[in-house]
Design an enzyme around this catalytic site. Structure first.
Site, PDB file in Angstrom:
ATOM      1  N   ARG A 174      11.346  -9.413 -20.767  1.00  0.00           N
ATOM      2  CA  ARG A 174      10.949  -8.758 -21.642  1.00  0.00           C
ATOM      3  C   ARG A 174      10.195  -9.039 -22.916  1.00  0.00           C
ATOM      4  O   ARG A 174      10.081  -8.626 -23.997  1.00  0.00           O
ATOM      5  CB  ARG A 174      11.722  -7.354 -21.992  1.00  0.00           C
ATOM      6  N   SER A 224      13.425   2.624 -18.980  1.00  0.00           N
ATOM      7  CA  SER A 224      14.999   2.230 -19.340  1.00  0.00           C
ATOM      8  C   SER A 224      14.987   2.101 -20.946  1.00  0.00           C
ATOM      9  O   SER A 224      14.255   1.553 -21.460  1.00  0.00           O
ATOM     10  CB  SER A 224      15.090   0.800 -18.534  1.00  0.00           C
ATOM     11  N   GLU A 294      15.652  -1.365 -25.598  1.00  0.00           N
ATOM     12  CA  GLU A 294      14.522  -1.740 -25.049  1.00  0.00           C
ATOM     13  C   GLU A 294      13.187  -1.156 -25.541  1.00  0.00           C
ATOM     14  O   GLU A 294      12.496  -1.465 -25.654  1.00  0.00           O
ATOM     15  CB  GLU A 294      14.428  -1.714 -23.485  1.00  0.00           C
TER      16      GLU A 294
END
Length: 299
Positions: A174, A224, A294
């Site tokens: 990420r 998410s 996230e």
């Protein structure tokens, strides 16, 4: 905040310019306040010109893709939203490579690869993001990541255009070279392999079916909510702590997938942030593991 110079410049570009635009209309969480100005370039050239101008100015700005991994504050955004997702975004096949404007949806990118008999992007089918946003955060799913297929990225940094290859993109979980910077990605190139369209389509259908089976795609969310902790899964930890369906105001831990916080109806940004805070505190207390958020907050 004086926007006159920006308005004058943007008015001369091929773009759509909107004032006080509600960002709840442009994010998958369907919440948050309005942006002072919201600009949508119609061409890659306009995108590059606007990005360069904004980087050289003192105005706060934020680049918005498909709005699928962002949480907008209830008070909105005091600055310019540069939206790269639009119906004018281009996607083209060049041999075994595919080149997409940053604003092209991943779904369109994946479908173009499939239609051209190119394999490698099946994992991204159903990820609700744009080509630029996916490159920015090295999006991934089902064992694949953007770093596996991206070969080059074109961008604007400090008012100047540039291009870097996969190695220089510094991809990790990420994360990329662009993360946390005011870079504006303009185009992405993917290096793929020839494949049989029937096989490619079967894999795409299988992965999309898994998404619909396991994820709350019928409710507004930002995907998410938490990053995957080392040695485990956020959804499993949250479930083990008895937080399935836990609510704060209109924000709720999904009944279907505990790794998702959803807008169950009338949620505010404050509701979502408080729910995230409580989930993190409870999981930390009961398991000793700190969950890292996230989803990004628009500042």
């Amino acid at each position: 905040m004086n926007y006159q110079n920006f308005i004058d410049f943007a008015s001369g570009q091929d773009c759509v310019l909107l004032q006080d635009e509600p960002l709840s209309r442009h994010t998958t969480f369907c919440l948050g306040g309005a942006a002072d100005w919201y600009v949508v370039p119609r061409t890659d050239a306009a995108m590059e010109q606007l990005a360069s101008w904004l980087q050289r100015s003192d105005l706060p700005f934020f680049v918005l893709g498909n709005g699928s991994n962002i949480l907008v504050p209830d008070e909105g955004y005091r600055g310019v939203i540069l939206c790269c997702t639009n119906r004018y975004a281009q996607v083209s096949v060049r041999g075994n490579a595919l080149v997409a404007s940053a604003g092209a949806s991943l779904s369109r990118v994946c479908y173009t690869a499939y239609a051209g008999g190119l394999t490698g992007l099946e994992f991204a089918w159903g990820i609700p993001g744009s080509a630029g946003g996916a490159a920015y955060m090295n999006a991934g799913a089902y064992g694949g990541e953007m770093k596996d297929v991206i070969s080059r990225v074109w961008y604007v940094e400090d008012g100047r255009p540039g291009c870097i290859d996969r190695q220089t993109c510094d991809f990790s979980y990420r994360h990329s070279y662009f993360t946390g910077k005011k870079c504006v990605i303009t185009s992405v190139e993917y290096q793929l392999q020839p494949g049989e369209t029937a096989v490619i389509r079967a894999k795409m259908d299988d992965l999309l079916g898994r998404r619909y089976d396991k994820q709350p795609l019928d409710m507004p969310s930002a995907g998410s909510t938490f990053k995957r902790p080392v040695g485990g899964y956020a959804s499993a930890l949250i479930d083990e702590c008895g937080l399935r369906g836990f609510k704060v105001g209109g924000a709720q831990v999904s009944e279907k997938h505990c790794g998702f916080v959803v807008n169950a109806g009338g949620a505010t940004c404050a509701d979502v942030l408080e729910l995230i805070r409580r989930v993190q505190a409870i999981v930390k207390e009961k398991t000793g593991i700190k969950l890292e958020r996230e989803v990004k907050i628009l500042h």
